[in-house]
Design an enzyme around this catalytic site. Sequence first.
Site, PDB file in Angstrom:
ATOM      1  N   ASN A 194       0.852  -1.197   0.000  1.00 44.89           N
ATOM      2  CA  ASN A 194       0.000   0.000   0.000  1.00 44.89           C
ATOM      3  C   ASN A 194       0.882   1.239   0.000  1.00 44.89           C
ATOM      4  O   ASN A 194       0.404   2.350   0.175  1.00 44.89           O
ATOM      5  CB  ASN A 194      -0.932   0.008   1.217  1.00 44.89           C
ATOM      6  CG  ASN A 194      -2.193  -0.802   0.929  1.00 44.89           C
ATOM      7  OD1 ASN A 194      -2.719  -0.771  -0.184  1.00 44.89           O
ATOM      8  ND2 ASN A 194      -2.651  -1.550   1.906  1.00 44.89           N
ATOM      9  N   ASP A 238      10.851  -6.675  -0.889  1.00 46.30           N
ATOM     10  CA  ASP A 238      11.401  -6.116   0.335  1.00 46.30           C
ATOM     11  C   ASP A 238      12.752  -5.535  -0.045  1.00 46.30           C
ATOM     12  O   ASP A 238      13.466  -6.100  -0.881  1.00 46.30           O
ATOM     13  CB  ASP A 238      11.529  -7.155   1.440  1.00 46.30           C
ATOM     14  CG  ASP A 238      11.646  -6.483   2.825  1.00 46.30           C
ATOM     15  OD1 ASP A 238      11.252  -5.303   2.944  1.00 46.30           O
ATOM     16  OD2 ASP A 238      12.125  -7.126   3.771  1.00 46.30           O
ATOM     17  N   TYR A 276      15.746   6.447   2.273  1.00 46.50           N
ATOM     18  CA  TYR A 276      17.130   6.915   2.446  1.00 46.50           C
ATOM     19  C   TYR A 276      17.669   7.653   1.214  1.00 46.50           C
ATOM     20  O   TYR A 276      18.857   7.954   1.150  1.00 46.50           O
ATOM     21  CB  TYR A 276      18.050   5.719   2.740  1.00 46.50           C
ATOM     22  CG  TYR A 276      17.767   5.019   4.049  1.00 46.50           C
ATOM     23  CD1 TYR A 276      18.425   5.399   5.218  1.00 46.50           C
ATOM     24  CD2 TYR A 276      16.864   3.965   4.117  1.00 46.50           C
ATOM     25  CE1 TYR A 276      18.188   4.755   6.430  1.00 46.50           C
ATOM     26  CE2 TYR A 276      16.610   3.314   5.325  1.00 46.50           C
ATOM     27  CZ  TYR A 276      17.275   3.714   6.475  1.00 46.50           C
ATOM     28  OH  TYR A 276      17.033   3.075   7.660  1.00 46.50           O
TER      29      TYR A 276
END
Length: 196
Positions: free
Chosen positions: A11, A71, A154
């Site tokens: 999401n 991921d 980052y």
Amino acid sequence: MEKRKLVFATNNQHKLCEIRAILGDKYEILSLEDINCHTDIPETANTLEGNAHIKAKFIYDQYGLACFADDTGLEVEALNGAPGVYSARYAGGNGHDSEANMNKLLLNLKEKTNRKAQFRTVIAFIENGEEHFFEGIVKGEIIKEKQGNCGFGYDPIFCPEGYTETFAELGNEIKNKISHRAKAVEKLCAYLTHKQ
């Protein structure tokens, strides 16, 4: 010809926009919201592969749709690969506090001269009960202070190899061509095209 539908188990709007931009108009990418999945899928594995697998398998098992999950971790050499799988929640709390995460990382690197790092994305793709993994890596280094305001996570402190600007300064168009996620998605695309 009808576009092929794939569920991207996220999401995260930033990730969705990025993936849709990278894949172009060949596929219709559905988010968890688009398939009415409001479950917060826990990322309990201690590897990127494990977390991507958990998310993709959950959607496949519950909805029976072709889906992929990713991921991503930022792996810093001088910190033995940290924050790695804990990148989103590096500063503690529930995660996704980019400012706090960046500040903690910069603090931990303050005395270090080796600032080499890499972003690594792992995508787990499941269709017809078969699972495949695709990995993308971009090497670079962590600069000493934040620069730029594009991107997320980052991006303002990561400068990819071969560039003098951070991901946050390069902007999405360049980032989406050279990033870790772009490389992993490219491999996923090659696989999907080959299968058709």
